[in-house]
Scaffold this active site. Structure first.
Site, PDB file in Angstrom:
ATOM      1  N   LYS A  13       1.713 -14.889  -6.416  1.00 36.10           N
ATOM      2  CA  LYS A  13       2.040 -14.879  -7.850  1.00 36.10           C
ATOM      3  C   LYS A  13       3.348 -14.137  -8.120  1.00 36.10           C
ATOM      4  O   LYS A  13       4.215 -14.624  -8.845  1.00 36.10           O
ATOM      5  CB  LYS A  13       0.917 -14.210  -8.675  1.00 36.10           C
ATOM      6  CG  LYS A  13      -0.437 -14.843  -8.533  1.00 36.10           C
ATOM      7  CD  LYS A  13      -1.495 -14.127  -9.350  1.00 36.10           C
ATOM      8  CE  LYS A  13      -1.750 -12.678  -8.962  1.00 36.10           C
ATOM      9  NZ  LYS A  13      -2.282 -12.515  -7.592  1.00 36.10           N
ATOM     10  N   ARG A  88      -6.902 -10.967 -16.362  1.00 35.33           N
ATOM     11  CA  ARG A  88      -7.733 -10.942 -15.152  1.00 35.33           C
ATOM     12  C   ARG A  88      -9.213 -10.980 -15.480  1.00 35.33           C
ATOM     13  O   ARG A  88     -10.039 -11.022 -14.569  1.00 35.33           O
ATOM     14  CB  ARG A  88      -7.442  -9.658 -14.376  1.00 35.33           C
ATOM     15  CG  ARG A  88      -6.563  -9.842 -13.144  1.00 35.33           C
ATOM     16  CD  ARG A  88      -6.361  -8.464 -12.526  1.00 35.33           C
ATOM     17  NE  ARG A  88      -6.024  -8.503 -11.139  1.00 35.33           N
ATOM     18  CZ  ARG A  88      -4.781  -8.431 -10.668  1.00 35.33           C
ATOM     19  NH1 ARG A  88      -3.763  -8.378 -11.492  1.00 35.33           N
ATOM     20  NH2 ARG A  88      -4.572  -8.410  -9.373  1.00 35.33           N
ATOM     21  N   ARG A 127       2.281  -7.507   3.633  1.00 35.80           N
ATOM     22  CA  ARG A 127       3.202  -7.321   2.492  1.00 35.80           C
ATOM     23  C   ARG A 127       3.891  -5.955   2.556  1.00 35.80           C
ATOM     24  O   ARG A 127       3.265  -4.932   2.807  1.00 35.80           O
ATOM     25  CB  ARG A 127       2.430  -7.435   1.177  1.00 35.80           C
ATOM     26  CG  ARG A 127       3.266  -7.064  -0.037  1.00 35.80           C
ATOM     27  CD  ARG A 127       2.692  -7.584  -1.332  1.00 35.80           C
ATOM     28  NE  ARG A 127       1.289  -7.320  -1.539  1.00 35.80           N
ATOM     29  CZ  ARG A 127       0.558  -7.878  -2.503  1.00 35.80           C
ATOM     30  NH1 ARG A 127       1.107  -8.753  -3.335  1.00 35.80           N
ATOM     31  NH2 ARG A 127      -0.713  -7.572  -2.621  1.00 35.80           N
ATOM     32  N   ARG A 160       1.852  -1.079   0.107  1.00 40.28           N
ATOM     33  CA  ARG A 160       1.031  -0.599  -1.007  1.00 40.28           C
ATOM     34  C   ARG A 160      -0.264  -0.006  -0.460  1.00 40.28           C
ATOM     35  O   ARG A 160      -0.870  -0.568   0.455  1.00 40.28           O
ATOM     36  CB  ARG A 160       0.702  -1.785  -1.933  1.00 40.28           C
ATOM     37  CG  ARG A 160       1.777  -2.048  -2.947  1.00 40.28           C
ATOM     38  CD  ARG A 160       1.593  -3.355  -3.679  1.00 40.28           C
ATOM     39  NE  ARG A 160       0.230  -3.644  -4.127  1.00 40.28           N
ATOM     40  CZ  ARG A 160      -0.102  -4.727  -4.822  1.00 40.28           C
ATOM     41  NH1 ARG A 160       0.830  -5.606  -5.156  1.00 40.28           N
ATOM     42  NH2 ARG A 160      -1.352  -4.945  -5.187  1.00 40.28           N
ATOM     43  N   ARG A 171     -10.850  -6.058  -3.564  1.00 43.87           N
ATOM     44  CA  ARG A 171      -9.981  -6.773  -4.512  1.00 43.87           C
ATOM     45  C   ARG A 171     -10.330  -8.263  -4.546  1.00 43.87           C
ATOM     46  O   ARG A 171     -10.331  -8.881  -5.605  1.00 43.87           O
ATOM     47  CB  ARG A 171      -8.509  -6.554  -4.144  1.00 43.87           C
ATOM     48  CG  ARG A 171      -8.067  -5.133  -4.496  1.00 43.87           C
ATOM     49  CD  ARG A 171      -6.762  -4.745  -3.834  1.00 43.87           C
ATOM     50  NE  ARG A 171      -5.670  -5.576  -4.235  1.00 43.87           N
ATOM     51  CZ  ARG A 171      -4.595  -5.831  -3.478  1.00 43.87           C
ATOM     52  NH1 ARG A 171      -4.509  -5.312  -2.266  1.00 43.87           N
ATOM     53  NH2 ARG A 171      -3.638  -6.575  -3.927  1.00 43.87           N
TER      54      ARG A 171
HETATM   55  P1  ADP Z   1      -1.917  -8.426  -6.626  1.00 43.95           P
HETATM   56  O1  ADP Z   1      -0.461  -8.821  -6.792  1.00 43.95           O
HETATM   57  O2  ADP Z   1      -2.218  -8.146  -5.208  1.00 43.95           O
HETATM   58  O3  ADP Z   1      -2.849  -9.406  -7.244  1.00 43.95           O
HETATM   59  P2  ADP Z   1      -1.399  -6.570  -8.739  1.00 43.95           P
HETATM   60  O4  ADP Z   1      -0.108  -5.929  -8.415  1.00 43.95           O
HETATM   61  O5  ADP Z   1      -1.409  -7.667  -9.758  1.00 43.95           O
HETATM   62  O6  ADP Z   1      -2.062  -7.067  -7.393  1.00 43.95           O
HETATM   63  O7  ADP Z   1      -2.448  -5.482  -9.209  1.00 43.95           O
HETATM   64  C1  ADP Z   1      -2.688  -4.308  -8.470  1.00 43.95           C
HETATM   65  C2  ADP Z   1      -3.835  -3.542  -9.126  1.00 43.95           C
HETATM   66  O8  ADP Z   1      -3.459  -3.169 -10.465  1.00 43.95           O
HETATM   67  C3  ADP Z   1      -5.134  -4.320  -9.290  1.00 43.95           C
HETATM   68  O9  ADP Z   1      -5.940  -4.295  -8.118  1.00 43.95           O
HETATM   69  C4  ADP Z   1      -5.773  -3.552 -10.456  1.00 43.95           C
HETATM   70  O10 ADP Z   1      -6.306  -2.309 -10.024  1.00 43.95           O
HETATM   71  C5  ADP Z   1      -4.574  -3.256 -11.344  1.00 43.95           C
HETATM   72  N1  ADP Z   1      -4.319  -4.346 -12.303  1.00 43.95           N
HETATM   73  C6  ADP Z   1      -3.219  -5.138 -12.363  1.00 43.95           C
HETATM   74  N2  ADP Z   1      -3.332  -6.018 -13.366  1.00 43.95           N
HETATM   75  C7  ADP Z   1      -4.538  -5.786 -13.964  1.00 43.95           C
HETATM   76  C8  ADP Z   1      -5.237  -6.389 -15.047  1.00 43.95           C
HETATM   77  N3  ADP Z   1      -4.733  -7.432 -15.731  1.00 43.95           N
HETATM   78  N4  ADP Z   1      -6.451  -5.873 -15.372  1.00 43.95           N
HETATM   79  C9  ADP Z   1      -6.974  -4.838 -14.706  1.00 43.95           C
HETATM   80  N5  ADP Z   1      -6.372  -4.237 -13.667  1.00 43.95           N
HETATM   81  C10 ADP Z   1      -5.164  -4.706 -13.291  1.00 43.95           C
HETATM   82  P1  ADP Z   2       0.523 -11.714  -5.291  1.00 43.52           P
HETATM   83  O1  ADP Z   2       1.492 -11.263  -6.358  1.00 43.52           O
HETATM   84  O2  ADP Z   2      -0.238 -12.953  -5.698  1.00 43.52           O
HETATM   85  O3  ADP Z   2      -0.380 -10.613  -4.844  1.00 43.52           O
HETATM   86  P2  ADP Z   2       2.878 -11.807  -3.503  1.00 43.52           P
HETATM   87  O4  ADP Z   2       3.852 -12.715  -4.171  1.00 43.52           O
HETATM   88  O5  ADP Z   2       3.153 -10.355  -3.564  1.00 43.52           O
HETATM   89  O6  ADP Z   2       1.375 -12.168  -4.015  1.00 43.52           O
HETATM   90  O7  ADP Z   2       2.758 -12.292  -1.998  1.00 43.52           O
HETATM   91  C1  ADP Z   2       1.873 -11.645  -1.070  1.00 43.52           C
HETATM   92  C2  ADP Z   2       2.524 -11.605   0.305  1.00 43.52           C
HETATM   93  O8  ADP Z   2       2.671 -12.937   0.814  1.00 43.52           O
HETATM   94  C3  ADP Z   2       3.943 -11.004   0.309  1.00 43.52           C
HETATM   95  O9  ADP Z   2       4.123 -10.314   1.534  1.00 43.52           O
HETATM   96  C4  ADP Z   2       4.867 -12.230   0.241  1.00 43.52           C
HETATM   97  O10 ADP Z   2       6.132 -11.990   0.864  1.00 43.52           O
HETATM   98  C5  ADP Z   2       4.053 -13.269   1.024  1.00 43.52           C
HETATM   99  N1  ADP Z   2       4.235 -14.634   0.500  1.00 43.52           N
HETATM  100  C6  ADP Z   2       4.373 -15.022  -0.792  1.00 43.52           C
HETATM  101  N2  ADP Z   2       4.489 -16.365  -0.878  1.00 43.52           N
HETATM  102  C7  ADP Z   2       4.415 -16.837   0.390  1.00 43.52           C
HETATM  103  C8  ADP Z   2       4.464 -18.154   0.972  1.00 43.52           C
HETATM  104  N3  ADP Z   2       4.606 -19.253   0.209  1.00 43.52           N
HETATM  105  N4  ADP Z   2       4.338 -18.246   2.316  1.00 43.52           N
HETATM  106  C9  ADP Z   2       4.178 -17.151   3.078  1.00 43.52           C
HETATM  107  N5  ADP Z   2       4.133 -15.885   2.606  1.00 43.52           N
HETATM  108  C10 ADP Z   2       4.250 -15.729   1.279  1.00 43.52           C
END
Ligand code: ADP
Ligand code: ADP
Length: 215
Positions: A13, A88, A127, A160, A171
């Protein structure tokens, strides 16, 4: 365009949101990044969410909703925006719906990135991100030019806390229990598009833009 990006943690995302924000010229709003920024600045909110994020749980809806409401009161969202990691929960989606109605706006599209859970664990554990500019890498799929160092800033990349093995499972459970139901929520409103989260980031971007009619 008001665009929501859905998908499990690690689905891509944030990666897609950055590319789409560049191409569509709208701000990228990531609640995860906003919470991490509060933690880094040591604010009261940062202290409040620290333990919750470290455990892999979700920050309470009222806290998250009011942070988003504040963000959406800024003038840069006038031409549209991309929400990454919000909503979420159904309560957050209802709040957003009502907030947008009160602003005379509505969600144009919710894109859900689909990817097998086995791949997500590798995505999260590999990541790494730049503590200075936020650029996100992957140790094998999307590595920096020089190992462990940001291409843009030269800063040492960090992992992270919540991408460590102990937290990743929680998660994913939270996603399945609380966030996955939002696909149906947006499907019922006629704005859901599912996009395969596999393939290179550029391929996923191209598919997303086609789905949005912006290719
Ligand atoms: P990821 O990219 O791996 O999905 P995020 O960076 O979006 O993770 O979120 C990291 C953490 O921040 C989540 O596990 C949660 O603890 C908190 N968080 C982020 N967005 C939300 C949301 N919309 N509602 C509740 N908690 C959130
Ligand atoms: P999210 O925000 O949904 O948690 P991220 O965009 O941070 O996901 O991506 C999670 C991990 O996967 C990062 O290390 C990123 O560089 C890698 N990644 C993202 N998109 C791709 C893809 N299309 N193919 C392979 N790795 C990817």
């Amino acid at each position: 365009m008001i665009l929501i990006l859905l998908g499990p943690p690690g689905a891509g995302k944030g990666t897609q949101a950055k590319l789409l924000a560049r191409d569509l010229q709208v701000p990228h709003i990531s609640t995860g990044d906003m919470f991490r920024d509060h933690k880094a600045r040591g604010t009261e909110l940062g202290r409040q969410v620290d333990a919750i994020m470290a455990s892999g749980g979700l920050v309470p809806d009222d806290v998250t909703n009011s942070m988003v409401k504040d963000r959406l009161s800024r003038p840069d969202v006038a031409g549209g925006f991309i929400l990454d990691g919000y909503p979420r929960t159904t309560a957050q989606a209802d709040f957003l719906d009502q907030l947008l109605v009160s602003l005379g706006r509505r969600t144009d599209r919710a894109v859900s990135y689909e990817i097998a859970h086995e791949l997500l664990v590798d995505r999260m554990s590999g990541r790494r991100s730049c503590p200075s500019c936020g650029t996100v890498y992957h140790v094998t799929a999307n590595p920096p030019r020089k190992g462990g160092v940001c291409d843009r800033e030269g800063a040492v990349l960090v992992q992270r806390d919540d991408d460590k093995a102990e937290t990743v499972g929680r998660r994913l459970q939270e996603y399945e229990a609380k966030t996955a139901p939002l696909k149906r929520y947006y499907q019922e409103r006629g704005v859901l598009t599912e996009v395969a989260g596999t393939g290179s980031p550029d391929e996923v971007l191209a598919t997303t833009k086609r789905a949005l009619g912006r290719s």
